[in-house]
Enzyme design. Sequence first.
Site, PDB file in Angstrom:
ATOM      1  N   GLU A  76      21.604   0.872  35.437  1.00 21.13           N
ATOM      2  CA  GLU A  76      21.263  -0.500  35.830  1.00 21.13           C
ATOM      3  C   GLU A  76      19.754  -0.684  36.005  1.00 21.13           C
ATOM      4  OE1 GLU A  76      22.310  -3.298  39.651  1.00 21.13           O
ATOM      5  OE2 GLU A  76      23.716  -1.738  39.053  1.00 21.13           O
ATOM      6  N   ASP A  77      19.101   0.335  36.553  1.00 25.30           N
ATOM      7  CA  ASP A  77      17.690   0.189  36.935  1.00 25.30           C
ATOM      8  C   ASP A  77      16.703   0.906  36.019  1.00 25.30           C
ATOM      9  OD1 ASP A  77      18.612  -1.268  39.059  1.00 25.30           O
ATOM     10  OD2 ASP A  77      18.538   0.389  40.487  1.00 25.30           O
TER      11      ASP A  77
END
Length: 710
Positions: A76-77
């Site tokens: 996600e990051d």
Amino acid sequence: MSEIAEFTKRLGHYLPAPDVALVNRAFEFSETAHRGQLRKSGEPYITHPLAVASILSQWRLDAQGLAAALLHDVMEDSAVSKTEIEKRFGGPVAEMVDGVSKLNQIEFTSREEVQAESFRKMLLAMAHDVRVILIKLADRLHNMRTLDAMAPAQRKRIAKETLDIYAPIANRLGLNSLYLELQNLSFKQLNPMRYRVLASSIKAARGNRREVMNRLLDTIREGLAKENVVAVVNGREKSLYSVYSKMREKRCSFAQVFDIYGVRVLVADKTNCYAALGVLHELYKPIPGKFKDYIAIPKANGYQSLHTTLFGPFGTPLEVQVRTHDMHRVAEAGVAAHWLYKAGGELDLAEAQRETSRWLQSLLEIQSDTKDSMEFLENVKGDLFPDEIYVFTPKGKIMALPRGATAVDFAYGVHTDIGHHCVAARINYDLLPLRTELKNGDHVEILTSPTARPNPSWLSFVGTGKARSRIRHYLKGLQQKESAALGERLLDQALATLKVEPQAISWDRWEALAKEYGAKSQLDILADIGLGKRLSFVVAQALTKVPGKPDDPAQAPMPGKLGALTLRGVEGVAIQYAKCCRPIPGDAIIGQFRRGQGLVVHTRDCVTLKKQRGEPGELVDVEWAPEVQGVFGTGIRLLVADRPGLLAAIATAIGDAEANIDTVSMERPDGAEVIAMFFGVQVRDRRHLAQVLRALRRIADVKRAARTRT
């Protein structure tokens, strides 16, 4: 950093060296991926996945689960892909990370839809591997513990989501300690002032009641020892949120809540549980109706315990739980106990695991019938009720259902086909309607008919996600089928005005039109016509257009007068009869398409229809068939003199006229000597209604009888 050293040391107590090495590799990879990233608090981001993995290590989660916890935010990051994780750490770890990750790459119409789709994905991943939800719950717990760094609006939104979804899931999986902490942390964010005041009040009460509690515990220990029952007896303080919920439910002040303390008795085996219960009931009188045996009938999440409420010292109620040490481990750790205690080999979790698997499997069943994320979330939330009831099948098997469940929920719980064809229920050997709410201990038998089918009104009272999704799936299929039949009738009329036979339209032309419209098939186009999403004449023109020839408005054939659509009466879900004017055969009628609802039939003089003329919705000429089937609802208003036995006389007159009564109401206008009575009746047509009205006017005390539209 000291945290990773302490974490690695804890792993060494229960994981072999190769597994610890896998977890360390996952930490190093995660630290590299998150390097330079900070949390809202200003801490390095790696502190968050490490804290999540530390929580899970307290539950003794396996190495793959811990690796996935350390990696749960890297997709996600950062630019790390699922394929890369799979290559480095294996397929199961990659699947878990993917299941926990949010869906940032897909565009949705609203924030709610994003959350619903993320939640749907996570639950379905959890249904294949329960470790996904354990990671997500640990992730949510750490986020809640460090929520003060967020903006106030975000804190409240996250806390509400936690209270509505994640805390109930923790409870559903038997993670009691986690469930209580999530509730308290949410309460602290949603109602900070009440939280502080209540915490202060409980702290003050703790000192005042400590002496009483200690004397009480000593009395119970002495009583159990006297009867040779070996037990560990402890006092337990109710959680802040539990006390607050009780104050709201009972609408009372803190001073009126006496049972903020309870007692837990832990013994060696089941036999001693019941022996200890006998001792407790000798020492203090039990409060009737407050005893629950979750040992004989465990909760769906595997929880087992005896619950009783006693008249304690000074007349204050005292809640007591009696369970074995093994039952206590399951009660506190739930499904996590599978990892936490499997090394000891003494804890039998087979039944708890089976029950959890059943619930997870039900998520997959709901998914198979539900394509919309918001609807899926709504159905699952319906199955997260912490309160459950236990009912018996005709063969004596026990079925767990959420409180508020009805006979229809029971029917679908047995089998989908039983639900689809149920007509009534025999509850405790009494014949009762399907909407009857079930109670603990009910004996339930479902009566079915091969011709019966789900009713849309069931959606207003069913309580389980499985029943709701099955009913909606059936009705959607039925609506498409019947809407397509209506669409075909309307298209045939439109083609007739263009002097084209329906059989003259080639299959290739249908396929080309479906491709042009973005529809899957001819059936979808016909269903769209029946639902009012497409105009029948526009589709007819498109079908008769010569392929490859440009449109020429001057050459396009003009529609003639479409013939009136003939109604047979029993039309199914595609054609509805308006409740505002309640048309019956013999009335002059007109149809109105409401987008996505199909054809709604009104009387031509309907006041509501006239108000809607300015709104979108195609009007269609309709007429009754010479032979109309079925009965139709209408209303009758009577003005009558008040006398005993009049209602019975009116009901008899309506019955003798071969009409059915479905509703009755009455009112007395202020100062009037007469009563206004309203009857909902079912008649065949206007002539039949006239017969009913003549029969009513022959009753002496009936002053006036007339049809009413409402």
